[in-house]
Design a protein around this motif. Sequence first.
Motif, PDB file in Angstrom:
ATOM      1  N   TYR A  41      13.210  61.150  33.369  1.00 35.10           N
ATOM      2  CA  TYR A  41      14.253  60.277  34.090  1.00 35.10           C
ATOM      3  C   TYR A  41      15.185  60.927  34.896  1.00 35.10           C
ATOM      4  CZ  TYR A  41      12.634  56.510  31.097  1.00 35.10           C
ATOM      5  OH  TYR A  41      11.706  55.829  30.504  1.00 35.10           O
ATOM      6  N   VAL A  42      15.098  62.440  34.927  1.00 35.21           N
ATOM      7  CA  VAL A  42      16.021  63.236  35.870  1.00 35.21           C
ATOM      8  C   VAL A  42      15.268  63.313  37.130  1.00 35.21           C
ATOM      9  CG1 VAL A  42      17.028  65.544  36.031  1.00 35.21           C
ATOM     10  CG2 VAL A  42      16.548  64.479  33.691  1.00 35.21           C
ATOM     11  N   SER A  43      15.824  63.033  38.287  1.00 33.02           N
ATOM     12  CA  SER A  43      15.728  63.037  39.657  1.00 33.02           C
ATOM     13  C   SER A  43      15.617  64.424  40.168  1.00 33.02           C
ATOM     14  CB  SER A  43      16.618  62.055  40.460  1.00 33.02           C
ATOM     15  OG  SER A  43      17.757  62.780  41.051  1.00 33.02           O
ATOM     16  N   PRO A  44      14.893  64.687  41.356  1.00 33.10           N
ATOM     17  CA  PRO A  44      14.586  65.979  41.952  1.00 33.10           C
ATOM     18  C   PRO A  44      16.122  66.430  42.384  1.00 33.10           C
ATOM     19  CG  PRO A  44      12.909  64.299  42.745  1.00 33.10           C
ATOM     20  CD  PRO A  44      13.936  63.533  42.051  1.00 33.10           C
ATOM     21  N   LYS A  45      17.252  65.469  42.453  1.00 32.13           N
ATOM     22  CA  LYS A  45      18.661  66.002  42.650  1.00 32.13           C
ATOM     23  C   LYS A  45      19.593  66.357  41.360  1.00 32.13           C
ATOM     24  CE  LYS A  45      18.882  63.374  46.931  1.00 32.13           C
ATOM     25  NZ  LYS A  45      19.896  62.355  47.690  1.00 32.13           N
ATOM     26  N   ASN A  46      18.457  66.469  40.209  1.00 27.01           N
ATOM     27  CA  ASN A  46      19.326  66.644  39.002  1.00 27.01           C
ATOM     28  C   ASN A  46      20.278  65.430  38.535  1.00 27.01           C
ATOM     29  OD1 ASN A  46      19.289  68.040  36.446  1.00 27.01           O
ATOM     30  ND2 ASN A  46      20.913  69.173  37.117  1.00 27.01           N
ATOM     31  N   ASN A  47      20.124  64.185  39.104  1.00 22.88           N
ATOM     32  CA  ASN A  47      20.716  63.084  38.493  1.00 22.88           C
ATOM     33  C   ASN A  47      19.767  62.271  37.613  1.00 22.88           C
ATOM     34  OD1 ASN A  47      22.903  63.404  40.183  1.00 22.88           O
ATOM     35  ND2 ASN A  47      21.974  62.538  42.074  1.00 22.88           N
TER      36      ASN A  47
END
Length: 414
Positions: free
Chosen positions: A295-301
């Motif tokens: 659930y962690v996006s490439p932007k670390n969100n």
Amino acid sequence: MTIASAVLKLVVSLTTNILVVGGSYGGMAFINHLKNFLKEKKVDKKLTVTLVEPKAGFLNVLGVPRAIVDPEFSKTQYVSMEQYKVCRFDRMLSDDEYAVNKVGPAIEPGVNEDIELTFVQGKVTELKEKEAKYKLNNSDSEESISFDYCVFAAGRNRTWPSSPDALNWESYLEEMVDFNATVKKHNKIAVVGAGAVGIEIAGDIKTKHPDKEVILIHPHATFPPEPLTDEFKQEVRESLERANVKIMTGVRVKQELENHNLELTNGDIVEADFTYWCTAFHNNTGILAGGLEKYVSPKNNVYVNNYLQLEIPDSNEPIKHFFCVGDLVEIPIMKSAGWAIAMSRVVANALVNSLHNLDPVEEMPGKANGILLVCGNEDIVSEVGGKVELNNQIYVDQYKTYRFDVGKPFLGIE
């Protein structure tokens, strides 16, 4: 349960209905909203709520740029936990002797009507879908927390002292005094990175210490980097220039030399006695485990749906008991304390509905963006609803406390 037994100085295995990870704007606003919603929609028995947070108090992060150069002002930006008026605690786990002695006497079993609220002064080290591992601040011993619901509000960290440890009232004041002493003993101060924090740091240092040479260095032609109008960015720059902050744009720092000067990538040297780095922040997503890493996006969100439940985009498969609020969410907005408070209301509403076997009904509000920055000479430059203003009197008044007085009623600390 007696008051003495309600304060523990060691880690123990815990079971809780709701785990809240992080006690800044998102976490505390959630607890406060939860208490309010439970007054309207009663449940059969008290809910157990556990807050895990390293600080034994609330730090207004908006005021940190000024607090680090103004020790007297810094005293207004931290509320020690024993002073909380609404969100009071039934139990406490801490191995911080100062916090135990100061906050411990305010712990009162049975103080809350609809919840039993436990404060764990420590950190979650691993967070899975139904269980977490945690430790207290001064120990490496770990234990587990089993939960039914989780509100992930761990936020982000920046370079010290933008993110002070502030583990308790005493240590927080020491950090602020120490950094101010550092500023005082240097004459040429470089601030690298003209995001919101860098802009406010440069402006506040120059305002408080006008005799210092302050240099703001940014790799791009304009700043801040957020999607804002050219008019706003120009107003910010002009405010800093009126305060005699030296601005260098379109250049990058290659390295800090042994003599503290800065070498730029073009070979030029910028003379500096001390450099404040405002070039990066780190979202605290590294504790997600047991499959939650996806659930962690490439932007670390963290990917969430309109109800702030963890959900990968277009999957239609939310984790209905697991929520995320604040700086961590993968939502295209400029992250702010106000947004964290708004998100926490959505989550509290959805969670209480879930307890009554109802679907969530309140979604994230419209994604209108706005920003206020304290620039040179304490100018307030704002862009709200596309309107750019300098020193709107409402914002000037609010920023006498860096909007802390605006936020406190939503946080349950006053």
